[in-house]
Design a protein around this motif. Structure first.
Motif, PDB file in Angstrom:
ATOM      1  N   THR A 254       0.831  -1.208   0.000  1.00 17.04           N
ATOM      2  CA  THR A 254       0.000   0.000   0.000  1.00 17.04           C
ATOM      3  C   THR A 254       0.865   1.257   0.000  1.00 17.04           C
ATOM      4  O   THR A 254       0.487   2.262  -0.615  1.00 17.04           O
ATOM      5  CB  THR A 254      -0.993   0.027   1.180  1.00 17.04           C
ATOM      6  OG1 THR A 254      -0.290   0.009   2.413  1.00 17.04           O
ATOM      7  CG2 THR A 254      -1.978  -1.131   1.096  1.00 17.04           C
TER       8      THR A 254
ATOM      9  N   TRP B 204      -7.505  -4.328   1.579  1.00 15.18           N
ATOM     10  CA  TRP B 204      -6.427  -4.599   0.625  1.00 15.18           C
ATOM     11  C   TRP B 204      -5.974  -6.050   0.718  1.00 15.18           C
ATOM     12  O   TRP B 204      -5.843  -6.737  -0.291  1.00 15.18           O
ATOM     13  CB  TRP B 204      -5.250  -3.659   0.880  1.00 15.18           C
ATOM     14  CG  TRP B 204      -5.284  -2.404   0.093  1.00 15.18           C
ATOM     15  CD1 TRP B 204      -6.051  -1.301   0.330  1.00 15.18           C
ATOM     16  CD2 TRP B 204      -4.508  -2.095  -1.061  1.00 15.18           C
ATOM     17  NE1 TRP B 204      -5.782  -0.327  -0.601  1.00 15.18           N
ATOM     18  CE2 TRP B 204      -4.839  -0.796  -1.465  1.00 15.18           C
ATOM     19  CE3 TRP B 204      -3.547  -2.790  -1.781  1.00 15.18           C
ATOM     20  CZ2 TRP B 204      -4.266  -0.175  -2.565  1.00 15.18           C
ATOM     21  CZ3 TRP B 204      -2.969  -2.185  -2.876  1.00 15.18           C
ATOM     22  CH2 TRP B 204      -3.337  -0.890  -3.263  1.00 15.18           C
TER      23      TRP B 204
ATOM     24  N   PRO C  76      -4.975   3.706   3.527  1.00 17.18           N
ATOM     25  CA  PRO C  76      -5.592   2.476   3.012  1.00 17.18           C
ATOM     26  C   PRO C  76      -6.212   1.642   4.122  1.00 17.18           C
ATOM     27  O   PRO C  76      -5.741   1.644   5.265  1.00 17.18           O
ATOM     28  CB  PRO C  76      -4.406   1.736   2.382  1.00 17.18           C
ATOM     29  CG  PRO C  76      -3.234   2.174   3.191  1.00 17.18           C
ATOM     30  CD  PRO C  76      -3.516   3.629   3.518  1.00 17.18           C
TER      31      PRO C  76
END
Length: 159
Positions: free
Chosen positions: A15, A48, A43
């Protein structure tokens, strides 16, 4: 350089690489507001990680440092492809794409591209987004020069 599968422990570094690449490599093509909308620096690591684990995600590293990553869904959609700003132009994006395509059983690959998609530059066999050695051009040309290097399968661009 080593190409390997994604590990949960990679998530935070990926990220950061994503944010840094968007805000450096892509800065010449987008406004600061667009860059922040794309990568805001905050993030959701759980989201993710879940997405990266759900897809076939590959990472390129050298000397313990991650230089790039890409992920593809089982149906051939190239979701993300990012290369560290200091590792651009080394063929990392091409290697990631080739490996992901060869590992995928889909008969067709797709990538989401805008009208001002980034094209591979001289000597680069393919790649989109923040790939190394790129130049601007119309999206309908994105894969024309790369078709021979993509395991002989058809590419489709979603606009």
């Amino acid at each position: 350089m080593k190409l390997r599968r994604y590990r949960v422990s990679d998530c935070s570094e990926l990220t950061r690489l994503f944010y840094d690449t968007v805000h450096s490599v892509c800065a010449r093509d987008y406004t600061p507001e667009q860059l922040d909308a794309w990568a805001d620096g905050h993030p959701d690591l759980e989201t993710w990680d879940r997405s990266l684990r759900a897809h076939d995600t590959l990472v390129v590293e050298e000397g313990g440092r991650i230089l790039g990553f890409g992920d593809m869904t089982a149906d051939g959609y190239l979701d993300r492809l990012f290369v560290h700003r200091e590792a651009q132009g080394r063929g990392i994006a091409s290697a990631l794409c080739a490996a992901l395509e060869c590992r995928c059983s889909a008969s067709e690959f797709t990538v989401h591209a805008s009208r001002t998609a980034l094209l591979p530059g001289p000597g680069v066999s393919g790649g989109a987004g923040a790939a190394g050695g790129v130049q601007r051009g119309p999206a309908d040309q994105l894969f024309d020069g790369a078709a021979g290097g993509w395991c002989g399968r058809k590419e489709k661009i979603i606009k």
